[in-house]
Design an enzyme around this catalytic site. Structure first.
Site, PDB file in Angstrom:
ATOM      1  N   TYR A 163      16.824   2.469   4.320  1.00  0.00           N
ATOM      2  CA  TYR A 163      15.663   1.895   5.023  1.00  0.00           C
ATOM      3  C   TYR A 163      15.977   0.439   5.349  1.00  0.00           C
ATOM      4  O   TYR A 163      16.410  -0.318   4.467  1.00  0.00           O
ATOM      5  CB  TYR A 163      14.488   2.017   4.050  1.00  0.00           C
ATOM      6  CG  TYR A 163      13.165   1.451   4.443  1.00  0.00           C
ATOM      7  CD1 TYR A 163      12.552   1.788   5.646  1.00  0.00           C
ATOM      8  CD2 TYR A 163      12.482   0.600   3.568  1.00  0.00           C
ATOM      9  CE1 TYR A 163      11.296   1.275   5.962  1.00  0.00           C
ATOM     10  CE2 TYR A 163      11.229   0.094   3.875  1.00  0.00           C
ATOM     11  CZ  TYR A 163      10.643   0.428   5.075  1.00  0.00           C
ATOM     12  OH  TYR A 163       9.399  -0.067   5.384  1.00  0.00           O
TER      13      TYR A 163
ATOM     14  N   ARG B  46      -4.510  -6.982 -13.777  1.00  0.00           N
ATOM     15  CA  ARG B  46      -3.224  -6.974 -13.097  1.00  0.00           C
ATOM     16  C   ARG B  46      -2.259  -5.940 -13.682  1.00  0.00           C
ATOM     17  O   ARG B  46      -1.375  -5.432 -13.003  1.00  0.00           O
ATOM     18  CB  ARG B  46      -2.598  -8.378 -13.127  1.00  0.00           C
ATOM     19  CG  ARG B  46      -1.295  -8.494 -12.386  1.00  0.00           C
ATOM     20  CD  ARG B  46      -0.948  -9.909 -11.964  1.00  0.00           C
ATOM     21  NE  ARG B  46      -1.220 -10.929 -12.971  1.00  0.00           N
ATOM     22  CZ  ARG B  46      -0.546 -11.071 -14.120  1.00  0.00           C
ATOM     23  NH1 ARG B  46       0.423 -10.233 -14.434  1.00  0.00           N
ATOM     24  NH2 ARG B  46      -0.848 -12.033 -14.957  1.00  0.00           N
TER      25      ARG B  46
ATOM     26  N   LYS C  86       3.689   6.560   2.537  1.00  0.00           N
ATOM     27  CA  LYS C  86       4.029   7.661   3.428  1.00  0.00           C
ATOM     28  C   LYS C  86       3.317   8.944   2.991  1.00  0.00           C
ATOM     29  O   LYS C  86       2.125   9.053   3.155  1.00  0.00           O
ATOM     30  CB  LYS C  86       5.552   7.840   3.484  1.00  0.00           C
ATOM     31  CG  LYS C  86       6.219   7.008   4.572  1.00  0.00           C
ATOM     32  CD  LYS C  86       6.484   5.589   4.169  1.00  0.00           C
ATOM     33  CE  LYS C  86       7.275   4.851   5.249  1.00  0.00           C
ATOM     34  NZ  LYS C  86       7.390   3.425   4.909  1.00  0.00           N
TER      35      LYS C  86
ATOM     36  N   ASP D 249      15.731   6.195  -3.494  1.00  0.00           N
ATOM     37  CA  ASP D 249      14.518   6.164  -2.679  1.00  0.00           C
ATOM     38  C   ASP D 249      14.227   7.616  -2.286  1.00  0.00           C
ATOM     39  O   ASP D 249      14.926   8.203  -1.468  1.00  0.00           O
ATOM     40  CB  ASP D 249      14.718   5.272  -1.446  1.00  0.00           C
ATOM     41  CG  ASP D 249      13.431   5.149  -0.624  1.00  0.00           C
ATOM     42  OD1 ASP D 249      12.603   6.075  -0.666  1.00  0.00           O
ATOM     43  OD2 ASP D 249      13.267   4.132   0.072  1.00  0.00           O
TER      44      ASP D 249
END
Lengths: 395, 395
Positions: free
Chosen positions: A111, A58, A208, A183
């Site tokens: 966003y 993890r 993206k 961002d």
């Protein structure tokens, strides 16, 4: 990698360690939960060095470490932390620096899912959000409070593409003791180097442009300093964030072609933006690389290029005409996200989202992602689309 | 979306983005899923019978391909300009299945003297044991090739440009002579990736791709494709089936994923390679640069007439030098990996030892093959410059 390598070379080689993987160019896909230690002493040592070694699936494997190293190099930061989506990276960055009783300044052109995290999620934990005008610049100091711990930016803005004055906002935030989180997905880290502009933490929806093939969900948070990175990595551990091994592999695979892809996205995006500007159906093109764009001067100062995502404001048309246009597109697919190889176009409605800076353009808004097709085919497709927009006739 | 663009229209770069794409069959998802399949189950005996009656065009058994490999095959077929492509597990598998499709014991094949070395090995070590004889021919003597034809000649194998020495043969002239004698023309089209050379416009019957190289493009999969026109489909398909060839689903997926960026990658490979070739041509250590786009390359006129560009692979002949100097050059290079294969994002170097039995070598000195990656070419030139300094230090 040797110092002094140029960005285009760094994208190809960053995070690459053939000597640690039997000479193979790419890191293997490690699918791991348990990591085995030969002795108790070795296990103890691994726990002590858990930020720098393979210790439990993890917390990362050589597959995710390679990606984190390459993205940190791209962004120009200290180190990165992978998260299972871009939104996870946004939330992780906020939860790393905010606690009960704190105040967040969030850009009004963020966003939409980032907005919702503020309004519907962190609000429940006693964190207050004020939305601010993306064009506020140094004026943000008037909104700073004693308990303002983070200022979140996104530039250009989602859907509306306003370019923020990052250095001015960062300076005001720092003088009030707040962290600056950006961002940076639109530029992919390729066209904007955030840490030289005063950003502390850069967030990428690698889904993206970095992954770039519409086949992965993945986020990264990159910090400028070791202290901030440790804080983010620790919080990611608390929350159990873990990016899938195959997705890390595909994202790093995408990164290797980021430079060539972005060049094409940029050229085609500009070609389409120029074409839209000449059309009578179009009132405004929202693209910071156009000289007439309100954010052009700041974009030119801070960015080294433009990606393939931009906005278009049409005149006022009946909804059925807009749908006749969109439903009949041959190459522009309709769907969320962007950054993949193919072109996309959707209708947007920014007016319903804004709080601090109303969106007052009355026309129909579109968001266009210019893919890597031949731009002449895209223009032919748009030309036919505008015929349907005018006539309302479906193809 | 009308969907026409996915299956038909558009120029080469648009086809590369949309060929093989079928979101309507995949919940709207852009890319095909990775089907890991052996058994395919059918709802009824009748449905199974119907599927098996047209087994080349239906999903009937994992080994015969899945919607994942079909999507890759469709994209390759469109790029090459053939009717149908068949995915196999490596480039060499594509070569051997294409040749075995047309020969039996007692037959004769012709192979260009500058063919891929494993193709020669296949002829010498495999075909020979099954009673098939091979003649090697001078690739630049297109007028004389028919002198090697025999009544039992069944296949002529061509490769342009040639492996390691990069002569560009007149494919159309050789194919014309072969067809007059009833001989099938199999071409290894890997150097052009099918992007810069359209084999079926030059009389080729079967086009072979080591998709491992430019299609996959990231050094992370082994994959081949055999592309044919409908007349040869059954013959070649039978050969592939009898050999049990099968392309792994993840590799087919990565092959298609690679194709989506083939245009932008090849553009960069091309400009970088030309820059390096020109730089090397000006160096005193280099006797000759072997690059089809350079005017002194044998067959340059054929390249100019038949190809629309050049990829990133070329060679040099060094001035005569001791082995130690050549090794010092290669060992000094930091950005050029030392390894076989090519077509990936990063630059590679390989000292080559070439066997020629029907034609002459381009020079006396040691030969080196370069694959020029996507790095910044100025970094590559600096790296080569340091390598050549090391070379000079051991003369």
């Amino acid at each position: 990698m040797k110092d002094g390598m140029r960005p285009q070379t760094r994208i190809v080689h960053a995070g690459s360690h053939p000597e640690k993987q039997k000479g193979a160019v790419n890191p293997p896909v490690y699918r791991a939960s348990t990591v085995i230690f030969p002795t108790v002493a070795a296990m103890r040592e691994a726990i002590e060095n858990r930020f720098d070694t393979v210790f439990y699936g993890r917390h990362g494997t050589p597959s995710s470490f390679a990606l984190e190293e390459a993205v940190a190099d791209l962004e120009g930061g200290y180190r990165s932390v992978t998260a299972p989506s871009g939104l996870a990276a946004v939330t992780l960055s906020l939860l790393s620096f905010l606690k009960n009783g704190d105040h967040l300044l969030m850009v009004d052109s963020a966003y939409d899912p980032s907005r919702r995290v503020c309004e519907r999620f962190i609000a429940d934990y006693g964190i207050e959000t004020t939305f601010y005008d993306p064009l506020i610049g140094a004026g943000i100091s008037a909104l700073m409070r004693d308990n303002t711990k983070a200022v979140f930016l996104e530039s250009p803005g989602s859907l509306t593409f306003e370019v923020q004055d990052i250095p001015a906002i960062a300076a005001a935030a720092h003088s009030g003791g707040a962290k600056v989180i950006l961002d940076n997905t639109w530029s992919a880290g390729q066209f904007l180097k955030p840490f030289g502009l005063g950003v502390d933490v850069s967030v990428q929806a690698a889904t993206k442009y970095i992954a770039g093939h519409a086949d992965v969900m993945l986020g990264l948070v990159t910090a400028a300093s070791e202290t901030d990175w440790r804080r983010i990595k620790t919080r990611a551990g608390y929350l159990g964030y873990c990016a899938g091994a195959d997705d890390c592999f595909l994202t790093l695979r995408g990164l290797r072609t980021l430079d060539v892809r972005m060049q094409r996205h940029q050229e085609t995006g500009l070609k389409l933006a120029d074409w839209f500007q000449e059309r009578p159906e179009v009132k405004r093109v929202l693209h910071p690389a156009l000289p007439g764009d309100p954010g052009h001067a700041i974009w030119k100062r801070d960015f080294s290029g433009a990606s393939g995502l931009f906005g278009v404001v049409l005149g006022e048309y009946p909804q059925e005409n807009v749908e006749a246009m969109l439903d009949g597109m041959e190459f522009f697919a309709m769907g969320f996200s962007w950054g993949g190889f193919e072109s996309l176009m959707i209708q947007t409605n920014p007016a319903t989202l804004r709080k601090a800076s109303p969106w007052e353009e009355p026309g129909v808004c579109l968001r266009v992602h210019a893919g890597q097709e031949d731009p002449e085919d895209l223009i032919d497709d748009l030309t036919r689309g505008f015929e349907r927009l005018g006539s309302g006739q479906r193809s | 979306m009308s969907g026409g663009g996915r299956n038909g229209g558009g120029k080469r770069d648009t086809r590369l983005i949309h060929a093989g794409s079928n979101p309507a069959e995949n919940h709207g998802i852009v890319n095909p899923p990775v089907y890991r399949a052996s058994t395919v189950s059918f709802p009824s005996v009748a449905a199974q019978a119907k599927a098996r009656a047209d087994a080349n065009n239906n999903f009937v058994y994992g080994r015969r391909g899945t919607p994942t490999s079909f999507a890759f095959e469709e994209a390759v077929a469109q790029l090459e300009g053939g009717d149908r492509s068949i995915a196999v597990g490596s480039g060499l598998a594509a070569i051997s299945s294409a040749m075995l499709a047309f020969v039996s014991a007692g037959d004769h094949v012709l192979v260009c003297d500058n063919g891929y070395t494993p193709t020669r090995n296949f002829c010498e070590n495999f075909l020979k044991r099954f009673g098939v004889e091979t003649t090697y021919f001078d690739p630049m003597d297109s007028a004389g090739v028919k002198d090697h034809f025999r009544p039992n000649s069944k296949v002529i194998y061509v490769e342009a440009p040639g492996s390691h020495t990069f002569e560009v043969m007149d494919v159309g002239a050789i194919a014309g002579a072969a067809h007059d004698a009833g001989i099938k023309v199999v071409m290894d089209n890997t150097w052009s990736a099918g992007y810069f050379f359209k084999p079926f416009e030059h009389g080729v019957d079967v086009a072979v791709q080591a998709a491992t190289k430019y299609h996959v493009g990231h050094s992370d999969a082994m994959l081949g494709a055999v592309t044919v026109l409908n007349d040869d489909l059954e013959t070649v398909m039978a050969s592939v089936r009898q050999l049990g060839y099968h392309a792994a689903p993840d590799d087919a997926y990565l092959g298609l994923r690679g194709m989506r960026t083939m245009s932008v990658r090849l553009q960069r490979h091309q400009t970088n390679a030309l820059k390096l070739a020109e730089w090397l041509a000006g160096r005193p250590e280099i006797a000759r640069v072997l690059h089809p786009a350079m005017a002194d390359c044998p067959g340059h006129e054929n390249w100019k007439r038949d190809f629309t560009g050049s990829s990133g692979l070329f060679g040099v002949v060094m001035k005569p030098a001791p082995k130690a100097a050549l090794h010092a050059l290669v060992d000094e290079l930091q950005l050029f990996g030392l390894g076989g294969s090519w077509g990936g994002f990063e630059s590679l170097v390989l000292p080559t030892n070439v066997t020629r039995t029907a034609s002459s070598l381009p020079g006396d000195g040691p030969m080196v093959r370069f694959h020029v990656g996507l790095e910044d070419p100025d970094d590559l030139i600096e790296d080569l410059s340091a390598g050549l300094d090391a070379f000079n230090g051991r003369l």
